[in-house]
Motif scaffolding. Structure first.
Motif: not given
Length: 383
Positions: A324-350
């Motif tokens: 668990x890491x409380x700072x991950x969600x905030x990092x993902x919300x900030x987005x940017x070119x070097x960020x994958x913040x949608x499940x469909x952006x990944x090659x596999x599912x959770x």
């Protein structure tokens, strides 16, 4: 554990000569003022404190005993002496080595203190172009090579910090490799663009610098890992020299013996690092201070890095992936070119990553890769 880069902004009380001043690597001099006189909170109050049976196993290895003996008797560190409040041990569900409270500690109490001259200075910097590999080379040349080449039974003079170096991780003990130790294919399997790019760049920096300086690549890589995962960075503001010369930030990377035994907590650290600096270096020290009540037997933890690092920084700099890491969600919300913040952006599912993680045959770097991808995908769901 481990340790890490925690920026602490300090005002420089006097101009420091980087060669002859108080930051000279390995400098040790004179008697130091007792650090327990700095604060009423001190290193355990004068009150008799209740002690309980330990919830951990003390580390009674010869290496740790020698380290504590040097730190207490030669370096005048406080808090770790036989009657002190803390000790190194093994505990928790994973039986990791860490630092544990021998008695209950209150909020604001100083837990451990290490004087400035009893630290290993890796670099003094004003140049932002200095790389992680440059710091690793400095540590390798100034400390590690001599230590690795000298043997106790040959009668060579032993440096005061050798017992500390003997307690540092080895590549076969307490070693959590960061992605720059992996193959390029393993790094790319992380998929998250920011960490893939940074890991590949660090690998190249180390390889190029080793070739340029004529040093062993593996030795430089390990020295770089030690510095990156275990050093702290203090940022100092130089005095304003007038309008023509604006203030400059000076950075000091330093390894503090014992401090890098402290393990990390992203969500509930119970202590933090403090720097108490005076005009006299021998009376200045790095300290660990409790930020929460710490019961006897409880592990003492800090937050590595900037104290709000996401799983990306923790894996890249310390080789860690926490559940668990409380700072991950905030990092993902900030987005940017070097960020994958949608499940469909990944090659596999959770679900696919978690199912593979359940297989006993999945070990080593592959297990870390899956844990990292799963952690960020869970954070996406938390957004």
């Amino acid at each position: 554990m481990r340790r890490s880069l925690i920026p602490i902004v300090l005002h420089l009380l006097a101009v420091i000569d980087p060669v002859h001043g108080g930051f000279a690597a390995g400098a040790r001099k004179g008697k130091k003022q007792s650090t327990s006189s700095i604060s009423g909170a001190g290193f355990g109050s004068s009150k008799q404190k209740k002690k309980s049976l330990p919830l951990y196993t003390p580390d009674d290895s010869t290496a740790v005993k020698k380290l504590v003996n040097v730190l207490v008797n030669e370096c005048e560190c406080e808090g770790i002496e036989p009657g002190g409040a803390v000790e190194i041990g093994f505990g928790g569900s994973s039986n990791m080595r860490g630092v544990f409270a021998k008695e209950a500690l209150g909020v604001g109490e100083f837990v451990v203190a290490v004087p400035f001259p009893s630290t290993l200075v890796v670099s003094m910097e004003e140049d932002e172009s200095i790389t992680d590999a440059d710091r690793g080379l400095s540590f390798l040349n100034n400390y590690l090579l001599d230590h690795w080449s000298e043997q106790d039974d040959e009668g060579n003079k032993q440096q005061w910090y050798y017992p500390y170096l003997n307690c540092l991780p080895r590549n076969d003990f307490c070693f959590d490799p960061t992605p720059d130790f992996w193959t390029d294919e393993e790094i790319k399997a992380l998929e998250f663009p920011h960490i893939v790019k940074e890991a590949l760049e660090r690998k190249e920096q180390i390889r190029n610098l080793a070739e340029k300086e004529g040093v062993d690549v593996a030795q430089l890589q390990f020295a770089t890992w030690l510095v990156k995962s275990r050093s702290f960075t203090a940022l100092k503001i130089k005095p304003d020299c007038g309008d023509a010369q604006p203030q400059k930030i000076q950075s000091k990377s330093v390894l503090v013996p014992f401090f890098d035994m402290l393990n990390h907590s992203s969500n509930q650290p119970n202590a933090e690092l403090q720097v108490i600096e005076t005009k006299v270096e021998d009376e200045s020290f790095y300290a660990v201070q409790a930020t929460r009540p710490i019961p006897a037997g409880k592990e003492i933890t800090i937050a590595y890095g900037t104290t709000c690092d996401s799983s990306v920084e923790l894996l890249m700099n310390y080789g860690l992936v926490q559940n668990s890491n409380q700072y991950d969600a905030e990092m993902l919300r900030q987005g940017g070119d070097n960020c994958l913040n949608r499940i469909e952006d990944w090659s596999t599912t959770l679900e696919e990553d978690e199912n593979e993680l359940k297989q006993d045959s999945v070990i080593g770097n592959r297990r870390t890769i899956l844990a990292f991808r799963s952690r960020l995908k869970r954070a996406i769901q938390e957004m």
